[in-house]
Write an enzyme that holds these catalytic residues in place. Structure first.
Site, PDB file in Angstrom:
ATOM      1  N   GLY A 132      47.314  55.256  42.274  1.00  7.57           N
ATOM      2  CA  GLY A 132      47.436  54.096  41.393  1.00  7.57           C
ATOM      3  C   GLY A 132      46.060  53.725  40.862  1.00  7.57           C
ATOM      4  N   LYS A 150      55.702  35.554  47.561  1.00  6.48           N
ATOM      5  CA  LYS A 150      54.869  34.545  46.885  1.00  6.48           C
ATOM      6  C   LYS A 150      54.878  34.743  45.374  1.00  6.48           C
ATOM      7  CE  LYS A 150      51.351  37.233  45.762  1.00  6.48           C
ATOM      8  NZ  LYS A 150      50.882  37.465  44.403  1.00  6.48           N
TER       9      LYS A 150
HETATM   10  P1  13P Z   1      49.607  38.326  40.076  1.00  4.90           P
HETATM   11  O1  13P Z   1      50.287  39.666  40.012  1.00  4.90           O
HETATM   12  O2  13P Z   1      50.500  37.167  39.798  1.00  4.90           O
HETATM   13  O3  13P Z   1      48.345  38.297  39.236  1.00  4.90           O
HETATM   14  O4  13P Z   1      49.116  38.137  41.592  1.00  4.90           O
HETATM   15  C1  13P Z   1      48.008  38.829  42.057  1.00  4.90           C
HETATM   16  C2  13P Z   1      47.977  38.828  43.534  1.00  4.90           C
HETATM   17  O5  13P Z   1      48.878  39.336  44.165  1.00  4.90           O
HETATM   18  C3  13P Z   1      46.815  38.182  44.176  1.00  4.90           C
HETATM   19  O6  13P Z   1      46.764  38.394  45.569  1.00  4.90           O
END
Ligand code: 13P
Ligand code: NAD
Length: 352
Positions: free
Chosen positions: A10, A206
């Protein structure tokens, strides 16, 4: 002593920063080979050049991490089989929706003694139920897989601002400690906990809460409402994690992968930013459209995760137990207006 060889599968925004962190350590720690291979999903840039060639010529991922020099020992490789063949430490960091296909391509192509770590936030939903990405990797490739999650907005780590991260492991503490040595730097402080599911579910769920936080930002609801969303979201994260995996530990939610990642993503993440724009447009522009316009090739994980979580909840008859998670999916899919997040949050805040 055989030196370990690392390949990063990746090369997006976080993938490139992870390669930078790792490559600074492999240069200085004797037990690792200096070179870090980084698999690039090849694309042609507007200049007509191949992305992998530009990365190797300029030491910069001009598309996904512009302005940051990668250490010279990061070697971009567009051939996935070639990239993984000598590695005994595989770091998986692609958007989650591509992982099943990637793992299937790697069957029989990796070293027998390889171990893996997943930095990927998301899950797959199978007939049997939810399947975390680390489990997908373990099951398809027959190797052990730790996870690394945390309050880790990639662009901030790229400029070496301090942050913390959590490695989650299942049984083998020694392997977990090796991953900690590979990632840990003075500005990236990593600790390990024996709770792979808890760590991975924190990182995955989250992103759904971050969409809710973005909706209330887009509705100009202010900080108290956003804090309520974060509190209720954290409660749903913990409840769902424990229902799915009773072994999940309470303390995991107080590690970087838990409350800290929730806070940083709700303040500064891509999911938050796109959800803010979605609500400001009254839900009239789709997330696909906003993602393409605002993120230039980077991918959101929250919208598909919200759908995947919704499928799990409806299949198990748990929708009413998780009003925030369910409402986020109903808003993303256009069934409810963005303002529904506030009504459901009010309802949810009164639950015991
Ligand atoms: P996003 O993908 O919403 O930018 O989140 C980034 C992330 O996982 C930070 O730990
Ligand atoms: P990204 O969103 O910046 O980039 C998208 C990547 O997907 C690019 O490398 C692109 O080449 C690749 N891609 C596009 N189509 C593909 C296909 N068909 N097959 C395979 N690859 C394809 O990626 P990222 O930020 O490195 O995110 C990877 C994972 O890391 C996600 O699960 C994300 O949630 C997680 N993560 C990201 C951050 C962050 O701040 N960016 C922080 C922590 C965790």
């Amino acid at each position: 002593l055989q030196k370990s060889r690392v390949t990063v599968v990746g090369s997006g925004n976080w993938g490139s920063v992870a390669a930078k962190l790792i490559a600074s350590n492999t240069l200085n720690i004797n037990s690792f080979h200096d070179e870090v291979r980084m698999w690039v999903f090849e694309e042609t840039l507007p200049s007509g050049e191949k992305l992998s060639e530009v990365i190797n010529r300029t030491n910069e991922n001009v598309k996904y991490l512009p302005g940051i020099k990668l250490p010279k020992n990061v070697v971009a490789d567009p051939d996935i089989e070639h990239a993984v063949k000598d590695a005994n430490m595989l770091v998986f960091v692609t958007p989650h929706q591509f992982m099943e296909g990637i793992c299937k391509r790697l069957i029989g192509k990796i070293r027998k003694d390889a171990v893996a770590i997943s930095l990927i936030k998301g899950m797959e939903v199978k007939k049997e139920g939810p399947c975390m990405i680390s489990t997908l990797i373990s099951e398809i490739l027959g190797i052990s897989c730790c996870v690394l999650m945390g309050a880790n907005i990639a662009n901030e780590i790229a400029v070496e601002k301090f942050s913390e991260a959590t490695v989650g492991y299942r049984e083998n503490k020694e392997i977990a400690e090796k991953w900690v040595r590979l990632f840990n730097t003075p500005y990236f402080m990593v600790s390990a906990v024996q709770d792979v599911e808890g760590v991975e579910l924190c990182g995955t769920l989250k992103n759904v809460v971050a969409l809710a936080a973005g909706f209330v930002d887009g509705l100009d609801m202010g900080n108290n409402t956003k804090a309520a969303i974060m509190r209720i979201g954290l409660r749903e994260m913990k409840a769902l994690s424990k229902l799915l995996f009773p072994s999940v530990k309470d303390n995991t939610f107080f590690e970087s992968c838990g409350v800290a990642d929730l806070i940083t993503t709700c303040l500064g993440g891509r999911n938050r930013r796109c959800a803010d724009a979605f609500a400001r447009n009254g839900g009239k522009r789709s997330f696909d459209e906003l993602e393409a316009e605002m993120l230039q090739g980077q991918k959101l994980q929250g919208v598909s995760t919200a759908k995947e979580v919704y499928e799990v909840l409806s299949h198990r008859g748990w929708l009413e137990l998780f009003p925030l998670f369910s409402t986020v999916h109903e808003i993303c899919s256009g069934r409810l207006a963005p303002s529904a997040i506030v009504e459901y949050t009010e309802h949810s805040a009164r639950l015991p």
